[in-house]
Scaffold this active site. Structure first.
Site, PDB file in Angstrom:
ATOM      1  N   LYS A   1       1.947   2.225  -5.067  1.00  0.00           N
ATOM      2  CA  LYS A   1       2.549   1.703  -6.317  1.00  0.00           C
ATOM      3  C   LYS A   1       1.668   1.976  -7.531  1.00  0.00           C
ATOM      4  CE  LYS A   1       2.502  -2.352  -4.359  1.00  0.00           C
ATOM      5  NZ  LYS A   1       2.143  -2.017  -2.979  1.00  0.00           N
TER       6      LYS A   1
ATOM      7  N   GLY B   1      -4.479  -4.193  -3.860  1.00  0.00           N
ATOM      8  CA  GLY B   1      -5.464  -3.159  -4.181  1.00  0.00           C
ATOM      9  C   GLY B   1      -4.683  -1.927  -4.555  1.00  0.00           C
ATOM     10  N   HIS B   2      -4.623  -1.605  -5.824  1.00  0.00           N
ATOM     11  CA  HIS B   2      -3.827  -0.473  -6.310  1.00  0.00           C
ATOM     12  C   HIS B   2      -4.775   0.644  -6.742  1.00  0.00           C
ATOM     13  CE1 HIS B   2      -0.197  -3.325  -7.244  1.00  0.00           C
ATOM     14  NE2 HIS B   2      -0.589  -3.363  -5.990  1.00  0.00           N
TER      15      HIS B   2
ATOM     16  N   GLN C   1       2.030  -6.006  -3.216  1.00  0.00           N
ATOM     17  CA  GLN C   1       2.441  -6.111  -1.816  1.00  0.00           C
ATOM     18  C   GLN C   1       3.724  -5.292  -1.601  1.00  0.00           C
ATOM     19  OE1 GLN C   1       1.461  -9.500  -3.336  1.00  0.00           O
ATOM     20  NE2 GLN C   1      -0.455  -8.508  -2.861  1.00  0.00           N
TER      21      GLN C   1
ATOM     22  N   ASP D   1       0.809  -1.224   0.000  1.00  0.00           N
ATOM     23  CA  ASP D   1       0.000   0.000   0.000  1.00  0.00           C
ATOM     24  C   ASP D   1       0.841   1.272   0.000  1.00  0.00           C
ATOM     25  OD1 ASP D   1      -2.236  -1.637   0.105  1.00  0.00           O
ATOM     26  OD2 ASP D   1      -2.240  -1.654   2.293  1.00  0.00           O
TER      27      ASP D   1
END
Ligand code: GDP
Ligand code: IMO
Ligand code: MG
Length: 422
Positions: free
Chosen positions: A16, A40-41, A224, A13
């Site tokens: 990225k 989750g991007h 990650q 988080d």
């Protein structure tokens, strides 16, 4: 040409997705190399806010190819939902999203096994995102997985055969009643398989190497963070893939000599979601202030993220493992309100001070901090590094001097245009 790699240096988080979206115009191909929908991007631009789980973050730029590499694990249900949500926003990916035939599939039973495994651990649970990541990678290394390429022939038979032992595990080992949940899930899952089939399924390792040979530019997108790496993270509180730069080699079929720049993304502070050690965690109101200012709630699960000061011991360890050539600092604006900022430069355990990242982080480990003056002003409207307040410049210089790596981008807000090239 060589492929550049962008990855997280902390516990995930870091931002990225946002940076990949910003840098995509410089590249022809964006390729995810590991992880799955545990990621989750988040991307924000114009009036769009999109969280991507499986699909690379280059998807919003025109004339780019996005690749889901062999190192990724795909849940067809989540993939289908992502595609639908993008279509609703007017983005059709049928021409520019390619998927590796060697990527493994997350089966409905993997989700049930993830849940059963976490519940059985009680207080020692990993804090998994419950997306079936652990069981899917376990089947991959156990040579019992199903791959995207398998959906092309005799798939139902292969699926039935592979899920048989999962069902046995669920009923005999975990004593779970799974039939009803599985039936509902399977229907949607096979619909997702049909959506997957409608995309170009390729040997992505051949494709990417050919593209590099033809002079095309590639950015490999990690998921990650380094401290969640299966080998080098705080085991067992890690994810199940190699999140480090080497993961781009195995997860895309890139020879090590074809790695170019390694862009390491970190937050100006630290967060972690899920269980496991976190030396600089702030369990007090300072931690709450950072969580509120940074809206630190999981993009995938909505869980509140644990917050703390920047940890240079951990950051240097990550830089070493990845061979980082450039640092990208995110969320500087979140620290706007603090008069003094603390940065951890060493750990103290039992009276011994050390700058190395230990095998095990003991409960009595104390961070050794250096105090730096805060900038105490809002950064969110700054668009030029020349306008950075002096104390922000000092903060960045301190990190550069400690790590020996230049900070080339600093981010001052979630939007695309709040990204400052230094
Ligand atoms: P990723 O998983 O590394 O892509 O990061 P996430 O998307 O899970 O989490 C980063 C969060 O911070 C998202 O909500 C972003 O919109 C937000 N974000 C990214 N950069 C910045 C920044 O510079 N400032 C602020 N305030 N938010 C940011
Ligand atoms: P992105 O790509 C933050 C954490 C989980 C848990 C541990 C194992 O958005 O940075 P898993 O579901 O992989 O079995 O969970 O890893 N985790 C993440 N934390 N960001 C992520 O991805 C994460 N993916 C997994 O919270 O502690
Ligand atoms: Mg995330």
């Amino acid at each position: 040409m060589k492929a550049d790699v962008l990855l997280g240096l902390q516990w995930g988080d870091e931002g990225k997705g946002k940076v990949v979206d910003v840098l995509t115009p410089e590249y022809d191909i964006i390729a995810r190399f590991q992880g799955g929908p545990n990621a989750g991007h988040t991307l924000e631009f114009s009036n769009i806010k999109q969280v991507l789980h499986t699909i690379p973050s280059g998807i919003f730029r025109k004339n780019k190819i996005n690749v889901i590499g062999n190192g990724v694990v795909i849940d067809p249900i989540i993939f289908k939902k992502e595609i639908e949500s993008l279509r609703e926003k007017g983005f059709d990916l049928s021409g520019n999203l390619y998927i590796s035939k060697k990527a493994h599939l997350i089966l409905p039973t993997h989700l049930l096994l993830d849940k059963a495994s976490e519940e059985s651990k009680g207080k020692t649970k990993i804090g998994s995102t419950l997306k079936g990541i652990g069981p899917a990678y376990r089947d991959k290394t156990g040579r019992e997985g199903l791959r995207v390429g398998d959906i092309l022939t005799g798939f139902v038979e292969k699926y039935r055969c592979r899920t048989e032992n999962h069902k046995n595990l669920l009923s005999s080992y975990y004593h779970r009643e799974y039939r009803e949940a599985l039936e509902i899930h399977e229907k949607e899952w096979f619909e997702g398989i049909d959506v997957l089939k409608s995309f170009r399924l390729i040997d992505s390792e051949v494709f990417i190497n050919q593209m590099l040979d033809e002079g095309k530019t590639v950015l490999a997108e990690g998921a990650q963070g380094t401290l969640l790496d299966i080998d080098f993270g705080s085991y067992p509180f890690v994810t199940s893939s190699n999140t480090i730069c080497a993961g781009a080699c195995t997860g895309l079929g890139l020879p090590p000599g074809k790695i170019g720049k390694v862009l390491g993304v970190f937050k100006a502070y630290c967060t972690r979601v899920g269980s496991g050690p976190f030396p600089t965690e702030l369990k007090d109101e300072t931690g709450d202030l950072i969580r509120d200012a940074g809206r630190e709630f999981g993009s995938t699960t909505g869980r509140p993220r644990r917050c703390g000061w920047l940890d240079l011991v951990a950051l240097k360890f990550s830089i070493m493992l990845n061979g980082v050539t450039e640092l990208i600092m995110m969320k500087a604006d979140v620290l706007d309100r603090f008069e003094t900022l603390k940065v951890c430069v060493a750990y103290e355990t039992g009276g011994v001070v050390s700058e190395t990242f230990p095998f095990e982080i003991e409960d009595d480990l104390k961070p050794v901090y250096v105090d730096l003056p805060g900038w105490h002003t809002s950064l969110t409207d700054i668009r030029n590094s020349g306008d950075f307040p002096g104390n922000l410049k000092k903060y960045i210089r301190f990190i550069e001097e400690e790590t020996g790596i230049p900070v080339t981008i600093a981010s001052v807000g979630p939007n695309r245009n709040q990204t400052i090239i230094l």
